[in-house]
Design a protein around this motif. Structure first.
Motif, short mmCIF file in Angstrom:
data_model
loop_
_atom_site.label_atom_id
_atom_site.label_comp_id
_atom_site.label_asym_id
_atom_site.label_seq_id
_atom_site.Cartn_x
_atom_site.Cartn_y
_atom_site.Cartn_z
N CYS A 165 47.07 48.21 31.17
CA CYS A 165 45.72 48.08 31.75
C CYS A 165 44.94 49.38 31.51
CB CYS A 165 45.81 47.82 33.25
SG CYS A 165 44.23 47.96 34.09
N HIS B 271 43.61 40.73 30.69
CA HIS B 271 44.38 40.74 31.93
C HIS B 271 45.01 39.37 32.21
CE1 HIS B 271 42.49 44.66 32.38
NE2 HIS B 271 43.34 44.90 33.37
N ALA C 206 39.78 45.81 37.50
CA ALA C 206 39.72 44.71 36.55
C ALA C 206 39.02 43.48 37.14
CB ALA C 206 41.12 44.33 36.10
N CYS D 97 41.15 47.05 42.67
CA CYS D 97 41.53 46.75 41.29
C CYS D 97 40.24 46.67 40.49
CB CYS D 97 42.28 45.42 41.23
SG CYS D 97 42.49 44.85 39.54
N CYS E 65 46.96 43.07 41.87
CA CYS E 65 46.82 43.79 40.60
C CYS E 65 46.98 42.74 39.50
CB CYS E 65 47.92 44.86 40.54
SG CYS E 65 48.31 45.46 38.88
N HIS E 66 46.16 42.82 38.47
CA HIS E 66 46.10 41.74 37.47
C HIS E 66 46.62 42.16 36.11
CE1 HIS E 66 43.68 39.13 40.17
NE2 HIS E 66 43.27 40.30 40.64
N ILE E 67 47.59 43.09 36.09
CA ILE E 67 48.18 43.49 34.80
C ILE E 67 48.89 42.31 34.15
CG2 ILE E 67 48.59 45.93 35.33
CD1 ILE E 67 51.63 44.89 35.82
N ASN F 185 38.13 42.56 31.84
CA ASN F 185 39.44 41.95 32.10
C ASN F 185 39.85 40.96 31.02
OD1 ASN F 185 37.84 39.68 32.69
ND2 ASN F 185 37.73 40.24 34.86
#
Ligand code: FAD
Ligand code: SF4
Length: 330
Positions: free
Chosen positions: A122, A150, A142, A140, A158-160, A147
């Motif tokens: 990220c 993502h 993102a 976050c 969390c959008h990893i 994103n």
């Protein structure tokens, strides 16, 4: 880069003796491709690095009365996995994924342990200006930001997407990750090794700061067909946009059971039991593969800029199934 002490550990025992329970203070160093970049960018600032290239680096594929098993040392290089003939026969999905990682230079230096434990890509995490949730911050970036690469599964916070290409086929092949730590040794199923951000925000695996991965163990089954299919941006050596690894347990021409796992779509490798149910009991055709691929992405919740990844993931799943079964795409 902040100055640090350096320990050259000859083996797991020496490496363990140099690690400490405090997060981020002392870190294992394998090929260094991920870790050194994070240190140069001031994302990680350890006081000491412990060289773990002295961990087991061999690859053994053996059959015996108890079990047929492949054991891959944590310090084995990605190139050794990609070019290993017996691994290629037993686990096509794994060697195909290893062969696609980065560039020849990266595969020559990167290790199996480092690949599984590498940190997320990220761009907010990798930029010291952004103090996001993963670094102890309150938001976050993102969510309302850039994103496009993502997650489309997982619901945050969390959008990893998990960066390891090996993790996905290892879960499809029901591998176990061997971990040693201060309280002893344990075998963790690959499917349970990676953890979601709501369980652990500062790390992506079950490892404690003073644990080490020493080996990966994969059961060999003669009735399994497998494949990985990756979709990248043009011919880029960068991480895939989305990919899938599929392992089919066959009874003649029929699938007895299946493991369908997607990569680069969620904070952990994302298994789809819905797709697996579609495949069980079927003969693989283009239509069956498409039905399974639809099931795999049915629950996707894309963010503002990554809706396109749903189609990419669907295509990857369909093509991985056809590739594993040896069926030409219609
Ligand atoms: C341009 C580029 C493209 C890439 N594309 C891909 C890709 O498509 N797919 C992919 O999977 N990867 C990709 N990579 C990442 C690369 O494969 C990883 O950076 C590499 O595998 C990390 O391995 P390493 O041995 O260098 O790990 P290091 O950088 O040495 O370590 C990585 C992390 O793992 C920890 N660690 C290392 N060994 C152990 C151990 N035995 N036990 C516990 N913790 C350990 C370290 O402390 C560190 O946190 C790419 C990298 C680059 C630069
Ligand atoms: S996706 Fe995770 S790592 Fe990236 S900004 Fe959000 S919280 Fe940080």
């Amino acid at each position: 880069m902040k100055a640090f002490a350096y320990v050259n550990a000859a083996n797991a025992t020496e490496a363990l003796a140099s690690l400490v329970p405090d997060r981020g203070k002392v870190l294992p160093l394998a090929g260094g491709q991920d870790l050194l970049g994070l240190m140069k960018d001031y994302i990680l600032q350890p006081e000491r690095l412990v060289n773990v290239k002295g961990l087991p680096a061999t690859i053994a594929v053996s059959s015996g009365p108890a079990a047929d098993l492949a054991v891959i040392g944590a310090a084995a290089k990605l190139i050794d996995v990609a070019e290993h003939a017996a691994l290629g026969k037993a686990f096509p999905a794994l060697v195909q994924a290893a062969a696609e990682v980065g560039t020849p230079q990266i595969r020559n230096v990167g290790t199996v342990g480092g690949n599984l434990c590498q940190r997320p890509r990220c761009w907010y995490f990798r930029n010291e200006e952004f103090y996001c949730l993963k670094k102890g911050g309150a938001q976050c970036f993102a969510v309302d930001g850039e994103n496009q690469f993502h997650a489309i599964f997982g619901d945050g916070p969390c959008h990893i997407v998990h960066p390891s290409s090996l993790a996905v086929p290892l879960i499809a092949h029901e591998a176990r990750i061997h971990v040693v730590g201060p309280s002893g040794e344990r075998d963790v199923p690959a499917a349970a090794f990676f953890v979601m951000p709501d369980q652990k925000i500062y790390g992506e695996t079950v490892l404690e700061p003073n644990d080490l991965v020493t080996e990966v163990r994969i059961p060999i089954r003669s009735d399994v067909k497998s494949a990985t299919y990756e979709v990248r941006y043009k011919q880029s050596p960068d991480w895939p946009i989305a990919f899938a690894s599929v392992a089919l347990v066959m009874g003649g021409a029929t699938v007895r059971s299946a493991r369908v796992v997607m990569g680069a779509v969620a904070p952990v490798p994302w298994r789809s039991e819905a797709a697996e149910k579609v495949l069980a009991g079927k003969t693989i055709t283009d239509a069956v593969a498409m039905q399974a691929a639809e099931a795999a992405v049915a629950g996707a919740k894309p963010m503002s800029g990554n809706g396109y990844k749903v189609q990419v993931a669907r295509t990857a799943v369909k093509r991985a199934i056809l590739k594993a079964a040896g069926v030409a795409q219609a």
